[in-house]
Design a protein around this motif. Structure first.
Motif, PDB file in Angstrom:
ATOM      1  N   ASP A  46      33.914  37.581  26.824  1.00 58.93           N
ATOM      2  CA  ASP A  46      34.831  37.011  25.792  1.00 58.93           C
ATOM      3  C   ASP A  46      34.953  38.567  25.100  1.00 58.93           C
ATOM      4  O   ASP A  46      34.371  39.525  24.767  1.00 58.93           O
ATOM      5  CB  ASP A  46      34.314  36.368  24.915  1.00 58.93           C
ATOM      6  N   ASP A 100      30.331  25.789  15.899  1.00 59.13           N
ATOM      7  CA  ASP A 100      29.325  26.906  15.938  1.00 59.13           C
ATOM      8  C   ASP A 100      28.030  26.179  15.209  1.00 59.13           C
ATOM      9  O   ASP A 100      27.804  26.554  13.926  1.00 59.13           O
ATOM     10  CB  ASP A 100      29.792  28.064  15.067  1.00 59.13           C
ATOM     11  N   GLU A 131      25.800  28.462  12.887  1.00 67.62           N
ATOM     12  CA  GLU A 131      26.306  28.935  11.711  1.00 67.62           C
ATOM     13  C   GLU A 131      26.317  27.590  10.837  1.00 67.62           C
ATOM     14  O   GLU A 131      25.909  27.563   9.650  1.00 67.62           O
ATOM     15  CB  GLU A 131      27.891  29.249  11.769  1.00 67.62           C
ATOM     16  N   SER A 186      26.583  29.689  27.311  1.00 68.36           N
ATOM     17  CA  SER A 186      25.574  29.781  26.160  1.00 68.36           C
ATOM     18  C   SER A 186      24.162  29.263  26.660  1.00 68.36           C
ATOM     19  O   SER A 186      24.096  28.083  27.382  1.00 68.36           O
ATOM     20  CB  SER A 186      26.027  28.934  24.914  1.00 68.36           C
ATOM     21  N   ARG A 221      33.811  26.749  13.527  1.00 71.35           N
ATOM     22  CA  ARG A 221      34.068  26.897  14.987  1.00 71.35           C
ATOM     23  C   ARG A 221      34.088  28.307  15.739  1.00 71.35           C
ATOM     24  O   ARG A 221      34.882  29.140  15.058  1.00 71.35           O
ATOM     25  CB  ARG A 221      35.240  25.986  15.409  1.00 71.35           C
ATOM     26  N   ASN A 222      33.979  28.049  16.848  1.00 71.86           N
ATOM     27  CA  ASN A 222      34.063  29.544  17.733  1.00 71.86           C
ATOM     28  C   ASN A 222      35.642  29.610  18.022  1.00 71.86           C
ATOM     29  O   ASN A 222      36.390  28.679  18.027  1.00 71.86           O
ATOM     30  CB  ASN A 222      33.243  29.779  18.783  1.00 71.86           C
ATOM     31  N   GLN A 223      35.758  30.652  18.974  1.00 72.15           N
ATOM     32  CA  GLN A 223      37.330  30.672  19.612  1.00 72.15           C
ATOM     33  C   GLN A 223      37.913  29.783  20.299  1.00 72.15           C
ATOM     34  O   GLN A 223      38.964  29.183  20.585  1.00 72.15           O
ATOM     35  CB  GLN A 223      37.224  32.164  20.402  1.00 72.15           C
ATOM     36  N   THR A 249      35.945  39.091  22.173  1.00 71.34           N
ATOM     37  CA  THR A 249      35.574  39.341  20.957  1.00 71.34           C
ATOM     38  C   THR A 249      34.271  39.636  20.741  1.00 71.34           C
ATOM     39  O   THR A 249      33.606  39.722  19.486  1.00 71.34           O
ATOM     40  CB  THR A 249      36.097  38.234  20.196  1.00 71.34           C
TER      41      THR A 249
END
Length: 477
Positions: free
Chosen positions: A86, A459, A462, A140, A452-454, A88
């Motif tokens: 990714d 998430d 979090e 993940s 939320r992630n990309q 990022t």
């Protein structure tokens, strides 16, 4: 067994028969198939001169859009294995990937669009890859470290043709490339249709609403593979709505598509958002190919019927979703300290999802194997509670998680985003009408938004951090 080089050769054959623009950007000239092929050949020759050879693992970091596409195909032109990360990811995350997957070279962004290649190791990774491995997909793991999936050229090709045929994507249909090419979704829905039949890509920054609306207004026939967060933004954004002229298909994957999001988008633009369900380990699984395209509006978790060539079954008491197809990957790489919910066995991939099938073969996802919460010895699926919460007027989003509890083992905590006045008392009264007492949340938090992630996935790490620090006055009311 197909080799990585054969993916590149497939694109060579496509370019020979279709010399038309295939890479379109908001700014700058379009690239034809032949132009792109020549760029890839030059880059591949440079890689070979630097020592890249068959089977070498090449980490692609910090790349997106056209540079990532060029890098991927140049790696395959060398008969090497791509390890796309990714764009990022932080430096520390990239270092962990290097430690876990031992790439021989690292490819990153350079000045003026160059792709500098850095030798990371003198020798290849210590653990051999299955024959034909073309890409190591990263997904993940339950420990927090990325898990690697060995995916062959034949798997990528099978998934690409399945997407093309199952969704009716033609060679002249432009794919709006707003999702990352490095992810499994981008590889299957954007990269492989370009490789196999020359379906053009219109690159757009998904983080900028105006360029995305402009791309979706193009007059040429186009397809929009998006994630729920993008459809939510487009449906409820206060900016001007775009006018869909050539847009023929909208599909959502990567995270659960809420009924409210699908309905709001259709109400604003007159187009359904069709649910696509897939996994990095096996590509596309199901798709809402119904004439109405409204499966996501009917019920949360409804993801349509099996794509062509996919065999689907539910296993065990928990009704775990299992998949068999030509796109099921070789398997996971053996990594110390990395685990996940999925399993490979005898040509089948057993996902970490549970679900149910109706008489027409339509799949509705019910939850995750690893997400069941043990409340005083009784298993609770948080998704069941979330679905009831979403039927309460004023609730815009909901996530339910389990937290340790000295007396009960675990308790449920509900995190809500509300659009109108909603009280804890009202929430609990609503839940009591539909759920047993042991399924009720012990705590309710009101948040400004769900992290939320990309890709639009929640998430959960979090979320758990927010729940643990919820004594701060700005997090609950």
């Amino acid at each position: 067994m197909k080799s990585p080089r054969e993916i590149f050769e497939s694109f060579e054959a496509t370019a020979a028969s279709r010399n038309r623009p295939v890479c379109l950007e908001e700014e700058g000239p379009a690239l034809s198939c032949v132009d792109l092929l020549e760029r890839i050949r030059r880059t591949g020759d440079r890689f070979k001169a630097a020592g890249v050879g068959p089977g070498d693992r090449i980490l692609l970091k910090g790349l997106s859009g056209l540079p990532l596409l060029e890098g991927l195909l140049a790696v395959w032109a060398c008969d090497a294995v791509a390890l796309p990360a990714d764009a990022t990811l932080a430096s520390a995350e990239i270092e962990r990937i290097r430690e876990d997957f031992l790439p021989r070279f690292t490819l990153g962004p350079g000045s003026q669009g160059t792709l500098p290649l850095e030798r990371t190791r003198e020798s290849a990774g210590s653990d051999p890859l299955p024959p034909g491995t073309s890409v190591i997909k990263l997904t993940s793991g339950s420990t927090g470290r990325a898990r690697g999936i060995a995916v062959g050229a034949a798997h990528l090709e099978a998934d690409g043709w399945r997407i093309i045929r199952g969704m009716g994507i033609g060679p002249d249909d432009v794919n709006i490339a707003a999702i990352p090419l490095a992810h499994s979704y981008g590889l299957g829905n954007l990269v492989m249709p370009l490789v196999l039949q020359g379906s053009p890509l219109r690159f757009v920054d998904a983080g900028l609403a105006e360029p995305l609306r402009h791309a979706l207004s193009m007059k040429e026939r186009c397809v929009f593979p998006g994630v729920p967060a993008l459809f939510e933004m487009l449906a409820r954004d206060s900016g001007a709505a775009f006018t869909p002229r050539g847009l023929k298909l909208c599909l959502s994957a990567g995270a659960p598509l809420r009924r409210g999001t699908a309905a709001a988008f259709k109400w604003r633009y007159g187009l359904p958002v069709r649910a696509l369900y897939g996994a990095s380990e096996c590509g596309g699984i199901t798709f809402d190919a119904s004439p109405e395209g409204n499966a996501a509006e009917l019920e949360d978790g409804c993801v349509g019927t099996a794509l062509p060539g996919v065999e689907l079954r539910l296993e065990g008491e928990e009704e775990r979703v299992a998949v068999r197809s030509a796109a099921v990957a070789h398997g996971y790489l053996q990594q110390a300290g990395s685990t996940g919910d999925g399993e490979f066995a005898q040509g089948w991939f057993r996902t970490g999802d549970t679900g149910r099938l109706d008489s027409g073969g339509r799949l509705t996802l019910a939850g995750r194997i690893g997400s069941l919460v043990n409340v005083a010895g009784r298993k609770v699926n948080p998704r069941e509670v979330e679905q009831v919460l979403m039927t309460l007027p004023g609730v815009g989003d909901a996530v339910v998680v389990g937290m340790p509890d000295a007396a009960r083992g675990e308790v449920l905590v509900a995190c809500l985003v509300v659009r109108s006045e909603v009280t804890r008392e009202g929430v609990m009264a609503h839940l009591r009408r539909d759920l047993a007492g042991y399924k009720l949340p012990k705590r309710i938090l009101f948040l400004g938004e769900i992290p939320r992630n990309q890709r639009g996935k929640i998430d959960r790490g979090e979320i758990l951090r927010i729940v643990e620090s919820a004594d701060r006055p700005d997090l609950s009311r």
